[in-house]
Design an enzyme around this catalytic site. Structure first.
Site, PDB file in Angstrom:
ATOM      1  N   CYS A 113      10.265  25.551  -5.188  1.00 32.52           N
ATOM      2  CA  CYS A 113       9.519  26.696  -5.714  1.00 32.52           C
ATOM      3  C   CYS A 113      10.031  28.019  -5.116  1.00 32.52           C
ATOM      4  CB  CYS A 113       8.013  26.500  -5.509  1.00 32.52           C
ATOM      5  SG  CYS A 113       7.061  27.525  -6.625  1.00 32.52           S
ATOM      6  N   HIS A 147       7.201  21.581  -7.815  1.00 36.14           N
ATOM      7  CA  HIS A 147       6.853  20.978  -6.522  1.00 36.14           C
ATOM      8  C   HIS A 147       6.939  19.459  -6.665  1.00 36.14           C
ATOM      9  CE1 HIS A 147       5.418  24.532  -4.338  1.00 36.14           C
ATOM     10  NE2 HIS A 147       4.938  24.952  -5.500  1.00 36.14           N
ATOM     11  N   GLU A 177       7.234  17.323  -4.578  1.00 34.45           N
ATOM     12  CA  GLU A 177       6.513  16.627  -3.489  1.00 34.45           C
ATOM     13  C   GLU A 177       5.142  16.124  -3.953  1.00 34.45           C
ATOM     14  OE1 GLU A 177       7.316  19.836  -3.590  1.00 34.45           O
ATOM     15  OE2 GLU A 177       5.824  21.153  -2.639  1.00 34.45           O
TER      16      GLU A 177
HETATM   17  N1  GLN Z   1       5.504  33.196  -4.576  1.00 37.06           N
HETATM   18  C1  GLN Z   1       6.242  32.521  -5.605  1.00 37.06           C
HETATM   19  C2  GLN Z   1       5.591  32.665  -6.969  1.00 37.06           C
HETATM   20  O1  GLN Z   1       4.421  32.956  -7.073  1.00 37.06           O
HETATM   21  C3  GLN Z   1       6.446  31.055  -5.263  1.00 37.06           C
HETATM   22  C4  GLN Z   1       5.186  30.274  -5.205  1.00 37.06           C
HETATM   23  C5  GLN Z   1       5.337  28.925  -4.543  1.00 37.06           C
HETATM   24  O2  GLN Z   1       6.263  28.690  -3.775  1.00 37.06           O
HETATM   25  N2  GLN Z   1       4.446  28.003  -4.824  1.00 37.06           N
HETATM   26  O3  GLN Z   1       6.247  32.479  -7.967  1.00 37.06           O
END
Ligand code: GLN
Length: 540
Positions: free
Chosen positions: A381, A510, A512
């Site tokens: 992410c 994600h 995970e």
């Molecule tokens: N801050 C970033 C976004 O909002 C990544 C978010 C995250 O890593 N879950 O896109």
């Protein structure tokens, strides 16, 4: 036949691992051929965990249907090997909000709405709503006996016990007092007394402690808490949490629960689980993995659960490969202060999710270090967004490239808001408004991610507001970055990789959140495998 309900209640102190106890009981009942689901009750006013600071609350777990939930649901999924929807998390805020909304809509027909019975009924309805075709519903009540916050939930649990087949489990803590050299049972006796004051006499007491419980102590708990000695179940510290179902099985805990409901095991199937635990304990190779993130330090201590799903996903992959992972978390500002050399000891680096500017330059340095030294790298992410920024700056010559999250005036906004997000933020609508839950992606033929997943279409869970800016895709690809997976309409970049590296893969998702002990995430498995190929590989 309706479901049977098992209420799991905490005593003495929080942080005992009630979630692991709940998950382990679920696993055992599953292994006896029963269908199990689990519910977490959080006695806070928040509607969900999405607006909480990671350093405050730990990880926010994302469900398939886009819920931003307490991390215990993650434990349940990892153990039960199944998806659980967001309605399996109940908070005080949700309960009161729906009662108040009903009252505003004249739903109480002119009567006054009261805690008893209206709040209690709402809690009971929500607990029963998850029943479906399950044989067992495990209900973990957050907090500790004696807390004002969870009294209404205990009241509802007690009422449900009179209406449907239910049992109650109390999880307590036994401190070992060095000066007397023994485990002390008094806090457990007091926790059981507090629980009895709510009208609940526990059927089982599960004793968390740093060591085994001896017979005299069991006897004492049994006498003082009015339960059979055989229903005092030990839960000593284990090498891994995945051992807990096996420790419970040795004490016939699953069978004892079944017999409370007049049931027998339909089958016994815990062999794969046991083999994986054996793999973990008997691994003969070691990989050293660094997780470089923004939320590692918390005051004087290190956060253990802020990246818990990432840490567990590494362990799942490693257990599957019969490798012992040594995982260290590194606060990314430390790279800014002390330099990159502190990363040289790792076989691979993971950069997990995050929000906001602090520590991001340390993360970007970390990714450059991995790219230039061919160190296995997995970005998740924010980790993928930072990899795009690093590549844009260093390889494509876009000086000052950034995400508009951290620099709204960057000359190269390679990561930018999704257009619909701009409106939501203007209106200060922060709760449950990110891109949330499972989304499909299409993987390009001939890429690393396609090879790892072994499929063209995959689905992973998301939680973010920003995306790779489509205006820069062509330029980035010209410089050698491969967007190896996109949304089916090809507008959103979901995976990237560098083909000439040992392992340089990142995803906007994600993965995970899909990793389970019995079915690890393909990306994590590929990552750990490539860490094993590092020249300094150690053998135990
Ligand atoms: N801050 C970033 C976004 O909002 C990544 C978010 C995250 O890593 N879950 O896109």
């Amino acid at each position: 036949m309706g479901a049977k309900f098992i209420f799991i209640i905490g005593g003495v102190l929080s942080g005992l691992g009630k979630g692991i106890v709940t998950s382990s009981i679920g696993k055992l009942l599953q292994s006896y051929g029963y269908k199990v689901t689990a519910v977490k009750i959080d006695p806070y006013i928040n509607i969900d965990a999405g607006t909480m600071r990671p350093t405050e609350h730990g990880e926010v777990w994302v469900t398939e249907d886009g819920g931003e939930i307490d991390q215990d649901l993650g434990n349940y999924e990892r153990f039960l090997n199944k998806n659980l929807p967001k309605r399996n998390n109940i908070t005080t805020g949700q309960i009161y909000l729906s009662v108040i909304n009903r009252e505003r809509a004249l739903g109480y027909n002119g009567k006054n709405a009261e805690v008893i019975p209206d709040i209690i009924n709402e809690i009971k309805d929500r607990i029963r709503a998850v029943e479906e075709d399950n044989d067992f519903v495990l209900v973990e009540i957050g907090g500790t006996t004696g807390d004002i916050q969870n009294e209404v939930f205990l009241y509802a649990a007690r009422e449900l016990g009179r209406e449907i087949p239910s049992i109650y489990l109390l999880v307590t803590y036994l401190p070992f007092l060095k000066n007397v050299g023994e485990l002390k049972t008094k806090p457990t006796q007091q926790a059981a007394a507090l629980l009895r004051a709510t009208g609940i006499v526990p059927d089982f007491i599960i004793t968390r402690s740093d060591r085994r419980l001896d017979d005299p102590r069991k006897e004492k708990i049994s006498k003082q808490c009015f339960i059979d000695k055989g229903n005092v179940i030990e839960d000593p510290d284990c090498e891994t949490v995945y051992e807990v179902p096996l420790v419970f099985k040795d004490q016939k805990f699953g069978r004892k629960i079944l017999s409370k409901f007049g049931l027998e095991p339909k089958e016994v199937d815990l062999q794969k689980w046991k083999d994986l635990v054996d793999n973990m304990k008997g691994a003969d190779k070691v990989v050293k993995i660094g997780v470089v993130g923004k939320y590692v330090s918390y005051g004087n201590s290190e956060h253990k659960d802020v990246y818990i799903s990432v840490l567990e996903a590494i362990k799942h992959a490693a257990a599957n490969l019969k490798v012992k992972p040594i995982i260290e978390q590194i606060q990314s500002t430390k790279i800014e202060d002390e330099g990159i050399d502190i990363l040289r000891k790792y076989d691979g680096i993971i950069v997990p999710g995050g929000f906001g500017k602090s520590g991001t330059e340390g993360i970007i340095k970390t990714i450059k270090f991995c790219r230039e030294n061919n160190i296995p790298f997995l970005g998740l992410c924010y980790g993928m967004q930072m990899a795009v920024i690093e590549f844009a700056r260093d390889v494509c010559g876009m000086d000052g490239a950034n995400t508009t999250e951290n620099d709204p005036n960057t000359p190269y906004p390679v990561i930018d808001f999704m257009p619909e997000q701009k409106e939501l933020i203007k209106l200060k609508q922060y709760g449950a408004t990110m891109r949330l839950g499972a989304y499909p992606a299409v993987l390009k033929e001939g890429t690393k991610v396609r090879e790892l997943y072994g499929e063209e279409f995959v689905s992973e869970r998301h939680r973010h507001r920003y995306e790779v800016n489509p205006e820069y895709i062509e330029q980035l690809e010209k410089c050698g970055l491969i967007f190896s997976g996109t949304s089916p309409d090809k507008t959103l970049m979901e995976f990237l990789e560098l083909p000439d590296k040992r392992f340089f893969v990142a995803t906007q998702a994600h993965p995970e959140f899909h990793s389970r002990f019995e079915s690890p995430s393909p990306l994590f498995k590929g990552f750990v495998k490539s860490c094993l190929q590092m020249p300094q590989q150690k053998v135990l």
